[in-house]
Design an enzyme around this catalytic site. Sequence first.
Site, PDB file in Angstrom:
ATOM      1  N   TYR A  76      -3.574  56.102  19.258  1.00 12.58           N
ATOM      2  CA  TYR A  76      -4.652  55.148  19.564  1.00 12.58           C
ATOM      3  C   TYR A  76      -5.216  55.287  20.969  1.00 12.58           C
ATOM      4  CZ  TYR A  76      -0.486  52.504  21.113  1.00 12.58           C
ATOM      5  OH  TYR A  76       0.705  52.129  21.693  1.00 12.58           O
ATOM      6  N   HIS A  95       4.927  51.560  22.848  1.00 10.41           N
ATOM      7  CA  HIS A  95       5.288  50.137  22.725  1.00 10.41           C
ATOM      8  C   HIS A  95       6.799  50.004  22.528  1.00 10.41           C
ATOM      9  CE1 HIS A  95       5.295  45.965  21.607  1.00 10.41           C
ATOM     10  NE2 HIS A  95       5.966  46.294  20.517  1.00 10.41           N
ATOM     11  N   ARG A 145       1.265  50.232  30.546  1.00 11.33           N
ATOM     12  CA  ARG A 145       2.462  50.641  29.798  1.00 11.33           C
ATOM     13  C   ARG A 145       2.351  52.147  29.564  1.00 11.33           C
ATOM     14  NH1 ARG A 145       1.758  49.315  24.194  1.00 11.33           N
ATOM     15  NH2 ARG A 145       1.635  51.552  23.945  1.00 11.33           N
TER      16      ARG A 145
HETATM   17  C1  LIG Z   1       4.145  35.571  17.187  1.00  7.50           C
HETATM   18  C2  LIG Z   1       4.223  37.066  17.049  1.00  7.50           C
HETATM   19  N1  LIG Z   1       3.138  37.748  16.636  1.00  7.50           N
HETATM   20  C3  LIG Z   1       3.188  39.096  16.505  1.00  7.50           C
HETATM   21  C4  LIG Z   1       4.348  39.771  16.764  1.00  7.50           C
HETATM   22  C5  LIG Z   1       4.394  41.290  16.624  1.00  7.50           C
HETATM   23  N2  LIG Z   1       4.368  41.905  17.951  1.00  7.50           N
HETATM   24  C6  LIG Z   1       5.501  42.301  18.570  1.00  7.50           C
HETATM   25  S1  LIG Z   1       5.229  42.926  20.079  1.00  7.50           S
HETATM   26  C7  LIG Z   1       3.566  42.671  19.941  1.00  7.50           C
HETATM   27  C8  LIG Z   1       2.620  43.063  21.047  1.00  7.50           C
HETATM   28  C9  LIG Z   1       2.799  42.254  22.270  1.00  7.50           C
HETATM   29  O1  LIG Z   1       2.000  42.795  23.277  1.00  7.50           O
HETATM   30  P1  LIG Z   1       1.983  42.226  24.735  1.00  7.50           P
HETATM   31  O2  LIG Z   1       2.201  40.751  24.712  1.00  7.50           O
HETATM   32  O3  LIG Z   1       0.737  42.692  25.388  1.00  7.50           O
HETATM   33  O4  LIG Z   1       3.268  42.854  25.433  1.00  7.50           O
HETATM   34  P2  LIG Z   1       3.646  44.397  25.634  1.00  7.50           P
HETATM   35  O5  LIG Z   1       4.480  44.772  24.432  1.00  7.50           O
HETATM   36  O6  LIG Z   1       2.384  45.173  25.733  1.00  7.50           O
HETATM   37  O7  LIG Z   1       4.448  44.506  26.885  1.00  7.50           O
HETATM   38  C10 LIG Z   1       3.243  42.110  18.719  1.00  7.50           C
HETATM   39  C11 LIG Z   1       1.879  41.784  18.275  1.00  7.50           C
HETATM   40  C12 LIG Z   1       5.470  39.029  17.185  1.00  7.50           C
HETATM   41  N3  LIG Z   1       6.629  39.624  17.498  1.00  7.50           N
HETATM   42  N4  LIG Z   1       5.390  37.685  17.336  1.00  7.50           N
END
Ligand SMILES: Cc1ncc(C[n+]2csc(CCOP(=O)(O)OP(=O)(O)O)c2C)c(N)n1
Length: 378
Positions: free
Chosen positions: A279, A270, A266
């Site tokens: 970070y 985010h 990425r």
């Molecule tokens: C069940 C849940 N836990 C936590 C969150 C908060 N949250 C939103 S995006 C995210 C990170 C997700 O990362 P990843 O699955 O690696 O996808 P990326 O955004 O890196 O493409 C988190 C922890 C959420 N939306 N839903």
Amino acid sequence: MSSKPAGSAPKDTLLRVMAENAKPDQFPAGLTAEDIKRMYEGMILIRAYDERQKNLQRSGRIGFCVTSTGEEAVQVGTSHALEANDWVYPYYRQYGIMLYRGVPLNVLANHLYGNEGDLAKGRQMPAHYTHRDTHFVSSSSVIGTHLIHAAGTAMAAKYKKDPSVTVTYIGDGGTSSNDFHSAMTFAGVFKPPMVLFIVNNQYAISLPVAKQCGAETLHSKGVGYGVPAIRVDGNDVFAVYQASREAYARARAGEGPTLIELFTYRAGPHSSSDDPTRYRGNEAESWLSEDKDPIARARRYMQSLGIWTEAYENQVWEEARTRINLATSEAEATAEPSWDSLFEDVYAELPPALIRQRDELIEKESGFERQHEGEFPL
Ligand SMILES: Cc1ncc(C[n+]2csc(CCOP(=O)(O)OP(=O)(O)O)c2C)c(N)n1
């Protein structure tokens, strides 16, 4: 006993078509020059869309956005092998699939503004795109929930003997969710025609993948569920296409699901609410270098094949930016959804209590607007 976790696979299992510094002399993965150009133009359109989203957000013209810079090959490579009737259950970072499947740019731009033309009527969080006609299902903000919906859709196709395949995407972080476990368990047991893509972009917001999961690779999770899995260079658009095409063919032939880990990065934040330099410093820069950037890698490959020129490059970018700017300007000039639209779509006939609330709201809002006319210019 080995210190390696059970089911983990060595890191050198990454499928690649474009070797580093390769000088190819033939088209890869059964693709034609037209296919390759279409894929390349598709990746540029996504990057140009992200560039525009970011600028609109930074200049305060939209509230929030999610970009997918560096992950264009994931979206284009997996889409190129799809058929029109296949189902897509994305998470928030795969809107590029809509672009690649020909959804008009206005549909995406209207959603960015949450305006009257937004298919979600301004009720969804931005970056939760949806498009019924192309089977692009609105994602949920709750990580992972869509995976079980995808498994259900694929199972329905199996019952109905419908040849469609359901594809779904989850981030590296999302593989730790309960719903990943549920969907994989279901997929392994009932073998619906589905392909689960793990978009390993190496971070879940600020959490690097090594702190997320003890396994050496994420595709190794497939072993425990009895789902065949493969790990692919997610910045190699042709390898992504090749692996997808083979997995879709298996699914259509009744051979069940496949788990595909797409190893990528990425390169942006985010979301527009994140500052990744806090970070990971400036680590992201190297992932947009000539050797790693999915667009630059495809470009070099095309150059060797003799199907790329600088004039072509400039024309593709110019066309992409012109189309995007037009769509976002139109979206900006489109009205917000009306207040009373809040009351639509739940009941076929509104219950009396909601009718009263709706009328009260309209009365109050029009009174407020009359009272403050001209005070809040946009
Ligand atoms: C069940 C849940 N836990 C936590 C969150 C908060 N949250 C939103 S995006 C995210 C990170 C997700 O990362 P990843 O699955 O690696 O996808 P990326 O955004 O890196 O493409 C988190 C922890 C959420 N939306 N839903």
